[in-house]
Write an enzyme that holds these catalytic residues in place. Structure first.
Site, short mmCIF file in Angstrom:
data_model
loop_
_atom_site.label_atom_id
_atom_site.label_comp_id
_atom_site.label_asym_id
_atom_site.label_seq_id
_atom_site.Cartn_x
_atom_site.Cartn_y
_atom_site.Cartn_z
N HIS A 162 43.71 66.72 77.90
CA HIS A 162 43.86 68.04 77.30
C HIS A 162 43.31 68.03 75.87
O HIS A 162 43.60 67.13 75.09
CB HIS A 162 45.33 68.45 77.29
CG HIS A 162 45.85 68.78 78.66
ND1 HIS A 162 47.12 68.48 79.08
CD2 HIS A 162 45.25 69.40 79.71
CE1 HIS A 162 47.29 68.89 80.33
NE2 HIS A 162 46.16 69.46 80.73
N GLU A 165 45.38 67.69 72.68
CA GLU A 165 46.18 66.46 72.66
C GLU A 165 45.32 65.28 72.19
O GLU A 165 45.51 64.14 72.60
CB GLU A 165 46.79 66.22 74.04
CG GLU A 165 47.74 67.35 74.44
CD GLU A 165 48.27 67.24 75.86
OE1 GLU A 165 48.09 66.17 76.49
OE2 GLU A 165 48.86 68.22 76.35
N HIS A 306 49.52 61.80 77.29
CA HIS A 306 49.55 63.21 76.94
C HIS A 306 50.53 63.40 75.78
O HIS A 306 51.16 62.46 75.31
CB HIS A 306 50.01 64.06 78.14
CG HIS A 306 49.01 64.15 79.25
ND1 HIS A 306 48.24 65.27 79.47
CD2 HIS A 306 48.66 63.26 80.20
CE1 HIS A 306 47.45 65.07 80.51
NE2 HIS A 306 47.69 63.85 80.99
N GLU A 365 54.35 61.56 77.88
CA GLU A 365 54.35 62.68 76.93
C GLU A 365 54.77 62.16 75.56
O GLU A 365 55.94 62.07 75.23
CB GLU A 365 55.29 63.78 77.41
CG GLU A 365 54.91 64.39 78.76
CD GLU A 365 53.66 65.26 78.69
OE1 GLU A 365 53.11 65.46 77.59
OE2 GLU A 365 53.23 65.77 79.76
#
Length: 396
Positions: A162, A165, A306, A365
């Protein structure tokens, strides 16, 4: 650092002279017969660069070696064309300098150009690594893969699926750089000696899956895509929250793992800054390259970096193997991140990998807040990520 073989030199001698594991020297010189060195042959010594030094009045190789805490023979080896007994004031010789600090920088965001510079520096100083191009982005940027190690255990890690990110690229490259420093210098990484891991594990690193998107977020659109991305971005030229690739397709919704359910759930039917899974799986070159890499290499485990949430996801539809839970507990214990088995998510790289290969896969994450996370979080994020990195490559 390049040196030239003399009569009677051996790679073992070079390893002792420069205090570098000999297997790293062997792997840095794949075209050299380690048991039959030829005088005049060029050898790459990993972990070093040669730096120029201007001779001053009274200098000798022996005095310079004493002053710089170097082995005299390392100077003689690097300066074979010089008359060691008659150094001339003002002439230039070369000194070996061991690299003890990383090339990665953490004071400003890393775009694609900066990433390529770092990769080139790593390849120059650590020639035992391999740098491959696994595909190209929509714009045509090479998508780089870094390979480290010769082991049977194959672990893959990636970052910046992404665009906003991008901090994950910086985290992953910092871990790679620290791992290389530890290999060549014999230093510990989170209290672990990593040298044996080089022989046990082959690491595959794709540090920036979505280079076009990262550059869009950090630098704005290239001229030939400006109109299209501004249109996708609802006439705004602020791309700070853009997640997709430059076509407006979310690369982590592109994989054939219940893609139809993902498309229905996302309710985004056209290119957008985030969440549009495309009109079919694997239409985007970046996603297709990642799928092909996984199919070709048959990794034992994958980790996708991420942001954000300080948690990680490790299951998918019951396809995950038993060892995934063991790894998840170790990652949770070492990092402090929460291990979550299932989330309402489909068509991600981790989802597809688990479904396709029935092997452990993780979506990490990193950090906490609103993407893009600020660089002020970098030290804290790196600490947790390092714990997971080491656990992933050490747990059998």
């Amino acid at each position: 650092m390049e040196i030239i073989v003399r009569s009677e030199d051996t790679l073992s001698y070079f390893g002792n002279l420069f205090m570098v594991p000999v297997h790293l020297i062997i792997d840095s010189n794949p075209k050299v017969d380690p048991d039959n060195l030829r005088p005049g042959e060029k050898i790459q010594v990993p972990g070093y660069i040669s730096v120029p030094y201007t001779i001053k009045e009274g200098n000798t190789f022996w005095k310079i070696a004493d002053e710089k805490n170097l082995a005299v023979d390392s100077l003689l080896l690097l300066n074979q064309t010089k008359d060691a007994d008659h150094l001339l004031v003002g002439e230039t010789i070369f000194l070996p300098e061991k690299i003890n600090s990383p090339f990665t920088e953490t004071n400003f965001p890393s775009d694609y150009k900066r990433l390529v510079k770092i990769i080139n520096n790593l390849k120059r100083v650590y020639p035992f690594i391999a740098v491959n191009t696994i595909g190209r982005s929509v714009i045509g940027h090479p998508i780089h893969e870094i390979r480290i190690g010769k082991g049977a255990k194959k672990i893959h890690m990636n970052a910046s699926f992404h665009a906003n990110e991008w901090i994950t690229t910086m985290v992953l490259m910092s871990l790679v750089n620290q791992y290389l420093l530890s290999l060549t210098n014999g230093t510990l990484m989170k209290g672990i000696t990593v040298n044996n891991l080089y022989k046990e594990v082959e690491l595959s690193i794709v540090p920036m899956v979505n280079p076009d998107g990262v550059d869009l977020v950090l630098n704005g659109p290239p001229s030939n895509y400006r109109d299209s991305v501004i249109d996708i971005n609802e006439d705004s030229d602020d791309f700070i929250h853009w997640k997709a690739n430059i076509n407006g397709i979310d690369l982590n919704n592109q994989f054939p793992a219940n893609w139809d359910i993902c498309k229905e759930y996302k309710k985004v039917n056209a290119p957008a800054p985030r969440d549009f899974p495309g009109h079919a799986p694997l239409t985007e070159p970046e996603a297709a390259a990642m799928a092909q890499l996984a199919e070709d290499q048959l990794f034992d485990c994958v980790l996708a970096f991420h942001t954000q949430g300080e948690e990680f996801y490790w299951g998918y539809e019951g396809f995950e193997p038993k060892e995934s839970e063991h790894l998840a507990k170790e990652f949770e214990r070492e990092s402090g991140y929460q291990a979550i088995r299932y989330v309402n998510s489909h068509a991600g790289f981790k989802d597809w990998f688990i479904q396709e290969f029935k092997r452990p896969g993780f979506t990490l994450e990193l950090g906490k807040g609103i993407n893009p996370l600020p660089l002020s979080q970098f030290p804290r994020i790196l600490k947790s990520a390092e714990a997971i990195f080491i656990a992933a490559i050490t747990i059998q």
